[in-house]
Design a protein around this motif. Structure first.
Motif, short mmCIF file in Angstrom:
data_model
loop_
_atom_site.label_atom_id
_atom_site.label_comp_id
_atom_site.label_asym_id
_atom_site.label_seq_id
_atom_site.Cartn_x
_atom_site.Cartn_y
_atom_site.Cartn_z
N ILE A 275 -86.14 -0.31 9.74
CA ILE A 275 -87.39 0.56 9.18
C ILE A 275 -87.05 1.92 9.04
CG2 ILE A 275 -89.69 1.17 9.77
CD1 ILE A 275 -89.99 -1.46 11.20
N GLY A 276 -87.63 2.70 7.85
CA GLY A 276 -87.26 3.85 7.54
C GLY A 276 -85.89 4.28 6.62
N ARG A 277 -85.27 3.27 6.46
CA ARG A 277 -83.97 3.49 5.57
C ARG A 277 -84.30 2.45 4.23
NH1 ARG A 277 -81.24 7.33 8.14
NH2 ARG A 277 -81.06 6.77 10.66
N VAL A 278 -83.86 3.17 3.29
CA VAL A 278 -83.67 2.45 1.81
C VAL A 278 -82.55 1.46 1.88
CG1 VAL A 278 -84.87 4.47 0.77
CG2 VAL A 278 -82.46 4.22 0.63
N SER A 279 -82.70 0.29 0.86
CA SER A 279 -81.73 -0.66 0.74
C SER A 279 -80.69 -0.23 -0.05
CB SER A 279 -82.30 -1.79 -0.18
OG SER A 279 -83.41 -2.40 0.91
N THR A 280 -80.46 0.92 -0.72
CA THR A 280 -79.31 1.11 -1.71
C THR A 280 -79.03 2.61 -1.49
OG1 THR A 280 -80.43 -0.40 -3.53
CG2 THR A 280 -78.66 1.09 -4.02
N ASP A 281 -77.68 2.64 -1.42
CA ASP A 281 -76.97 4.07 -1.29
C ASP A 281 -76.25 4.29 -2.34
OD1 ASP A 281 -78.48 5.37 0.95
OD2 ASP A 281 -76.52 6.13 1.74
N THR A 282 -75.78 5.44 -3.20
CA THR A 282 -75.00 5.42 -4.13
C THR A 282 -74.08 6.68 -3.79
OG1 THR A 282 -76.39 7.01 -5.51
CG2 THR A 282 -76.52 4.52 -5.93
N THR A 283 -72.89 6.67 -3.94
CA THR A 283 -71.93 7.97 -3.64
C THR A 283 -71.16 7.88 -5.02
OG1 THR A 283 -71.66 7.19 -1.44
CG2 THR A 283 -70.29 8.62 -2.31
N SER A 284 -71.21 9.36 -5.63
CA SER A 284 -70.25 9.76 -6.63
C SER A 284 -69.26 10.84 -6.09
CB SER A 284 -71.11 10.48 -7.68
OG SER A 284 -72.15 9.54 -8.18
N ARG A 285 -67.86 10.41 -6.40
CA ARG A 285 -67.11 11.11 -5.97
C ARG A 285 -65.94 11.68 -7.14
NH1 ARG A 285 -67.02 6.87 -2.37
NH2 ARG A 285 -67.41 7.23 -0.18
N ALA A 286 -65.28 12.92 -6.74
CA ALA A 286 -64.32 13.35 -7.52
C ALA A 286 -63.38 13.78 -6.72
CB ALA A 286 -64.87 14.64 -8.26
N ALA A 287 -62.05 13.08 -6.92
CA ALA A 287 -60.90 13.47 -5.82
C ALA A 287 -59.74 13.71 -6.54
CB ALA A 287 -60.84 12.03 -5.03
N LEU A 288 -58.69 14.26 -5.77
CA LEU A 288 -57.42 14.29 -6.24
C LEU A 288 -56.50 13.33 -5.36
CD1 LEU A 288 -56.50 18.26 -6.05
CD2 LEU A 288 -56.74 16.70 -8.19
N VAL A 289 -55.72 12.32 -5.93
CA VAL A 289 -55.01 11.31 -5.62
C VAL A 289 -53.68 11.65 -5.67
CG1 VAL A 289 -54.61 8.88 -5.75
CG2 VAL A 289 -56.92 9.83 -6.32
N TYR A 290 -52.97 11.49 -4.37
CA TYR A 290 -51.41 11.52 -4.39
C TYR A 290 -50.91 10.05 -4.11
CZ TYR A 290 -46.66 13.19 -3.08
OH TYR A 290 -45.20 13.31 -2.91
N SER A 291 -49.77 9.62 -4.96
CA SER A 291 -49.36 8.46 -4.99
C SER A 291 -48.03 8.45 -4.37
CB SER A 291 -49.57 7.48 -6.15
OG SER A 291 -50.77 7.51 -6.83
N PHE A 292 -47.67 7.57 -3.77
CA PHE A 292 -46.21 7.42 -3.25
C PHE A 292 -45.79 5.89 -2.87
CE2 PHE A 292 -49.45 7.73 0.16
CZ PHE A 292 -49.18 6.67 0.88
#
Length: 292
Positions: A275-292
């Motif tokens: 109770i008090g929480r909504v069902s759906t959360d969204t997250t938009s991200r911008a990131a730098l990725v280092y591959s190895f």
């Protein structure tokens, strides 16, 4: 006749291939990209139809040598070898239970051999606003796969999550099931998984829930060009009480060397949040990725 059959590969390899065509094919092979070799082979055969068999013989011989070398490397590798992965550092914008900007980090590791594939993921989101924590999400997941056929495999999955802003302090999940490489081509892959699972969740309202569930997931990757790729990952835990569906859509663009930029959009749905929480959360991200 037998001597001619034995000598035929040698004769093909030394057939009279026009110099510019041979140079183009040699350059593609030296670059080591199978897709480029296939394209060059196609156009080389069209440009020199009289040498088509010799051109294909050279390209096929290179593919065979490459595959044999790959298999030999997999057989000889030790337990600490063949690991690949990437590290992400970036920011995000959330909507739903929280509306803040924060920082995020993730580490993805994978090891693949002839029969086994291991996948490990660690991720964290953290935000403070005016000295108060407004976003705190942690995830650790490990999944071993045993490949019993070129496309089929058996998987195990263990996962821990914590996100009090989504309504739970601790959530443990374990699953065992079957997976299938529905699409397995150059530049595009699709893996689907389905199996039973067990979840234990400690909610922020002091409710504790432990029950069996059904788990399904898909992992889609598409290479749009040499520098840009698209991915869609989704999973669902369906159970008697609270069910969870999560999805992440991402676009990855290479920058310099092993460095890339990544934009992603994640959605997580809880069917019966406290109770008090909504069902759906969204997250938009911008990131730098280092591959190895």
């Amino acid at each position: 006749m037998r001597a001619l059959l034995l000598l035929s590969p040698l004769l093909l390899a030394n057939a009279d291939i026009p110099g510019p065509v041979k140079a183009m094919l040699d350059a593609a092979i030296a670059a080591g990209n199978p897709s480029e070799v296939a394209i060059v082979e196609k156009y080389a055969r069209s440009a020199a139809p009289d040498s088509a068999d010799a051109i294909s013989h050279i390209a096929n011989s290179w593919r065979t040598e490459r595959e044999n070398a790959r298999l030999a490397k997999l057989r000889a590798a030790g337990p600490w070898e063949l690991w690949t992965g990437n590290a992400e550092v970036g920011g995000y914008l959330t909507t739903g239970n929280t509306d803040n900007i924060g920082v995020s980090g993730a580490l993805n590791l994978q090891r693949e051999t002839l029969r086994w594939r291991h996948k490990l993921r660690l991720a964290a989101d953290y935000q403070e606003s005016l000295g108060l924590v407004s976003r705190e999400h942690y995830l650790a997941a490990y999944e071993p796969n045993f490949k019993f056929s070129p496309r089929g495999y058996v998987y195990g999955a263990a996962q821990y999550e914590s996100d009090r802003f989504l309504g739970y302090y601790d959530r443990y999940s374990a699953s065992l099931g079957a997976g299938y490489n529905a699409i397995k081509q150059d530049g595009v892959t699709l893996d689907v998984e389905l199996g039973p699972a067990f979840r234990h969740t400690e909610f922020t309202d002091s409710t504790i829930e432990s029950s069996m569930a059904a788990r399904g997931s898909l992992d889609f990757d598409l290479k749009l060009s040499n520098a840009v790729s698209f991915s869609q990952d989704a999973s669902a835990y369906v159970q008697r009480a609270n069910s969870t569906v999560s999805s992440t859509t991402a676009l990855n663009a290479k920058l310099i060397g092993p460095l890339a930029a990544k934009l992603s959009y994640s959605v997580q749905y809880e069917s019966m949040p406290p109770i008090g929480r909504v069902s759906t959360d969204t997250t938009s991200r911008a990131a730098l990725v280092y591959s190895f």
